[in-house]
Motif scaffolding. Structure first.
Motif, short mmCIF file in Angstrom:
data_model
loop_
_atom_site.label_atom_id
_atom_site.label_comp_id
_atom_site.label_asym_id
_atom_site.label_seq_id
_atom_site.Cartn_x
_atom_site.Cartn_y
_atom_site.Cartn_z
N CYS A 165 0.83 -1.21 0.00
CA CYS A 165 0.00 0.00 0.00
C CYS A 165 0.86 1.26 0.00
CB CYS A 165 -0.91 -0.01 1.23
SG CYS A 165 -1.98 1.44 1.36
N VAL A 166 0.43 2.25 -0.76
CA VAL A 166 1.06 3.57 -0.80
C VAL A 166 0.02 4.61 -0.42
CG1 VAL A 166 2.09 5.34 -2.29
CG2 VAL A 166 2.76 2.94 -2.55
N ARG A 167 0.36 5.51 0.52
CA ARG A 167 -0.55 6.57 0.91
C ARG A 167 -0.10 7.89 0.28
NH1 ARG A 167 -0.49 3.49 5.70
NH2 ARG A 167 -2.55 2.61 6.15
N ILE A 168 -1.07 8.58 -0.32
CA ILE A 168 -0.80 9.82 -1.07
C ILE A 168 -1.58 10.96 -0.43
CG2 ILE A 168 -0.89 10.93 -3.33
CD1 ILE A 168 -1.12 8.10 -4.56
N ARG A 169 -0.88 12.06 -0.09
CA ARG A 169 -1.57 13.27 0.35
C ARG A 169 -1.91 14.10 -0.88
NH1 ARG A 169 1.81 15.66 4.11
NH2 ARG A 169 0.76 14.45 5.74
N LEU A 170 -3.18 14.34 -1.09
CA LEU A 170 -3.67 15.04 -2.27
C LEU A 170 -3.63 16.55 -2.06
CD1 LEU A 170 -6.70 12.70 -3.04
CD2 LEU A 170 -4.38 12.57 -3.96
N ALA A 171 -3.96 17.31 -3.14
CA ALA A 171 -3.86 18.76 -3.11
C ALA A 171 -4.78 19.39 -2.06
CB ALA A 171 -4.19 19.32 -4.50
N ASP A 172 -5.90 18.75 -1.78
CA ASP A 172 -6.84 19.33 -0.82
C ASP A 172 -6.55 18.92 0.62
OD1 ASP A 172 -7.56 16.69 -0.77
OD2 ASP A 172 -9.60 16.97 -1.53
N GLY A 173 -5.42 18.22 0.84
CA GLY A 173 -5.02 17.84 2.18
C GLY A 173 -5.52 16.48 2.63
N THR A 174 -6.42 15.88 1.88
CA THR A 174 -6.90 14.53 2.22
C THR A 174 -5.88 13.49 1.78
OG1 THR A 174 -8.09 14.29 0.12
CG2 THR A 174 -9.29 15.27 1.97
N GLU A 175 -6.02 12.29 2.32
CA GLU A 175 -5.12 11.20 1.95
C GLU A 175 -5.88 10.10 1.23
OE1 GLU A 175 -2.49 9.57 4.78
OE2 GLU A 175 -1.32 11.41 4.99
N GLU A 176 -5.20 9.50 0.23
CA GLU A 176 -5.76 8.37 -0.51
C GLU A 176 -4.81 7.19 -0.40
OE1 GLU A 176 -6.66 7.10 -5.16
OE2 GLU A 176 -6.95 9.19 -4.53
N SER A 177 -5.34 6.01 -0.13
CA SER A 177 -4.53 4.80 -0.07
C SER A 177 -4.68 4.02 -1.37
CB SER A 177 -4.96 3.92 1.11
OG SER A 177 -4.69 4.56 2.33
N VAL A 178 -3.55 3.66 -1.97
CA VAL A 178 -3.56 2.88 -3.20
C VAL A 178 -2.97 1.50 -2.91
CG1 VAL A 178 -2.71 2.70 -5.56
CG2 VAL A 178 -3.32 4.94 -4.62
N ALA A 179 -3.75 0.46 -3.10
CA ALA A 179 -3.25 -0.91 -2.94
C ALA A 179 -2.36 -1.24 -4.14
CB ALA A 179 -4.41 -1.89 -2.85
N THR A 180 -1.09 -1.44 -3.89
CA THR A 180 -0.14 -1.68 -4.98
C THR A 180 1.06 -2.44 -4.47
OG1 THR A 180 1.23 -0.62 -6.68
CG2 THR A 180 1.05 0.52 -4.58
N THR A 181 1.70 -3.17 -5.38
CA THR A 181 2.96 -3.86 -5.05
C THR A 181 4.13 -3.23 -5.77
OG1 THR A 181 2.60 -5.44 -6.85
CG2 THR A 181 1.79 -6.06 -4.66
N ALA A 182 3.92 -2.06 -6.44
CA ALA A 182 4.99 -1.46 -7.24
C ALA A 182 4.94 0.06 -7.17
CB ALA A 182 4.91 -1.93 -8.68
#
Length: 549
Positions: A438-455
């Motif tokens: 999993c990779v967590r991304i902080r977006l432009a509006d300050g919220t976070e999105e989790s992306v399930a990924t192995t790469a």
């Protein structure tokens, strides 16, 4: 249109055979005689004058006939020029006569007879491709796809065009069977099984390189005209031009020829290739071209120091050995910057990658991937991985790709339906248990999105590979080589420059006879074509320096 088989196995003309006869030695051979065997080095090139020569390989454990050469045909592939170990065995199927040429005589023929040289080089390249396509297994690498060490070995083999079969402990029953056969627990992987049955447990890249015959014997008592450190585009260009102009050249690289350009899936704005060319293909062609002219390219060789001793320059290698040369070109390029995330090192090689080659792409099929960066390297990776991945998430700190990516790549990226660009965003954390999940991304509006990924692929700028020169050669505040007019008055007033009796050449560093080229040089344009230009230009200064000694 000629088929691959026609290109790989042509028949030489009478004029070609006559020209080769002047450089070689004809001899009688008996049925069953072995001309060269798998694992041999410095073997001869043979033209069949009479009789039949069978080419056999044993990579699967059983003999397989690759081809049978008839009169007017010839043996060999790219290893004839590279100096690597032979992958196949050549055996006389019948008695007859052959014409034998050593590697130096072959290089002379290729250089002096361009039409013949083109025929031979095309045949060598096509033969290697056909050998792989027809099931040549090469060495075996056994390990888990989630092991950093297994990734390190696969990456090294892939970048150095070492034929190998990958056996994944996670999915391949044959992998476990082989480990049981050798009595090796899964915890001891990765392991490498060599072509002659050698067993290497978690080897270094140097040990793997030695196993497959990559390393060349270098005599510390020899004095070369030029040592090139780094075999990326700048180093390979310097090797081609220097060797073609009669200089004695050895080129060293810590990992593989090609540099970062060699890992590019597609370079579409390189002059002369309107449909684009892969970095691997460009690298393979340039390497063979340099070897054709007599340059010795040896990997893996890590350089750790440089000394100026009178009219010679001494290059110090990691194993303590040294090479003496009249000139040195430093073309070590750059390393990608690391992401400032605490968990990064936990997943290097088990989900965090710095190149998007075919090897990584296969593991991404049908999955989500994340790419960080907005330059051309990132753009090429986005386009390439979009063919395999379900969705490509691009994390961009800026709000516009145009700041650092070529327009043609932006247009390509924006047309891809499975690419999602997160502007003004950044990675905050990585998760996983031994491998990335999993990779967590902080977006432009300050919220976070989790992306399930192995790469996760990182293309976020670079730092020069010049640490080994610190204290001996002047570097700028970022570690790049300072050259030519950028050198300080204090440097130019030093004893070494007063002794040289001249001003530094444009690409010359603070040490006379040591030149910088490509991405490692301060002020260079970070493009493949620019690096090639600097590498070739540096050779003209090498001639001028040697002429002044």
């Amino acid at each position: 249109m000629a088929s691959d088989a026609d290109i790989a196995f042509p028949k030489l003309t009478d004029p070609h055979i006559a020209a080769l006869t002047r450089l070689g030695r004809a001899r009688e051979v008996a049925a069953g005689e072995v001309l060269f065997a798998e694992g041999d080095r410095d073997f001869c090139f043979f033209v069949v004058l009479e009789g039949l020569v069978e080419i056999v390989e044993h990579s699967s454990g059983e003999p397989r006939t690759v081809t049978v050469h008839e009169p007017r045909e010839f043996t060999g592939d790219v290893d004839m020029l590279s100096g690597r170990s032979a992958l196949v065995t050549a055996r006389m199927q019948t008695g007859g006569h052959v014409l034998a040429l050593g590697a130096e005589a072959l290089r002379k023929a290729v250089s002096e007879l361009p039409e013949l040289g083109e025929t031979l080089l095309k045949a060598f390249l096509t033969r290697r491709a056909l050998l792989i396509q027809e099931g040549f297994e090469g060495i075996k690498i056994i390990g888990s796809r989630f092991s950093p060490d297994a990734h390190r070995l696969r990456d090294f083999a892939n970048r150095n065009a070492i034929p190998f079969t990958w056996l994944d402990l996670e999915t391949d029953a044959q992998a476990e069977a082989l480990l049981r056969h050798f009595g090796i627990p899964a915890s001891a992987t990765p392991v490498v099984i060599g072509r002659q049955g050698q067993l290497l447990t978690n080897p270094t890249v140097a040990e793997l390189g030695h196993c497959v015959g990559l390393d060349a014997d270098l005599n510390p008592d020899d004095v070369y005209d030029l040592v090139v450190v780094g075999a990326g585009p700048a180093g390979l260009a310097a090797s081609v031009y220097a060797a073609s102009e009669g200089l004695r050249v050895v080129t060293l690289d810590a990992i593989a020829a090609g540099g970062q350009a060699g890992t590019s899936s597609r370079i579409e704005n390189y002059l002369g290739f309107p449909t684009g060319i892969s970095g691997a293909e460009l690298t393979a062609n340039a390497t063979l071209q340099a070897q054709k002219f007599g340059a010795s390219i040896t990997v893996p060789r890590t350089v750790v120091g440089l000394r100026a001793e009178g009219g010679e320059r001494t290059v110090v290698l990691e194993d303590g050995s040294t090479l003496r040369s009249r000139c040195v070109i430093v073309a070590t390029g750059v390393d990608y910057r690391r992401l400032d995330v605490q968990e990064l090192n936990d997943f290097r090689g088990t989900g965090v990658y710095y190149a998007a080659t075919d090897m990584e792409a296969r593991f991404c099929k049908g999955e989500d991937v994340v790419i960080v960066g907005g330059g051309n390297s990132a753009g090429q990776a986005i386009v390439y991985l979009s063919r395999y991945a379900r969705r490509v998430h691009v994390v961009l700190r800026a709000n516009d790709l145009a700041k650092s990516m070529s327009r043609y790549l932006i247009a390509r990226v924006e047309q891809l339906p499975n690419v999602q660009i997160h502007h003004n965003a950044q990675i905050t954390s990585l998760d996983g248990d031994g491998r990335l999940t999993c990779v967590r991304i902080r977006l432009a509006d300050g919220t976070e999105e989790s992306v399930a990924t192995t790469a996760l692929f990182l293309f976020i700028g670079a730092v020069p590979r010049t640490g080994w020169l610190r204290g001996g050669v002047h570097l700028d505040k970022h570690g790049f080589l300072v050259t030519g007019h950028a050198l300080t008055p204090e440097t130019l007033a030093s004893e070494r420059w007063r002794a040289a009796g001249r001003a530094p050449f444009f690409l010359e560093t603070s040490v006379p006879g040591v030149f910088g080229a490509g991405d490692a040089r301060s002020g260079s344009v970070k493009r493949v074509a620019s690096a090639v230009g600097e590498g070739s230009m540096a050779v003209s200064f090498v001639h001028a320096h040697i002429g002044s000694l």
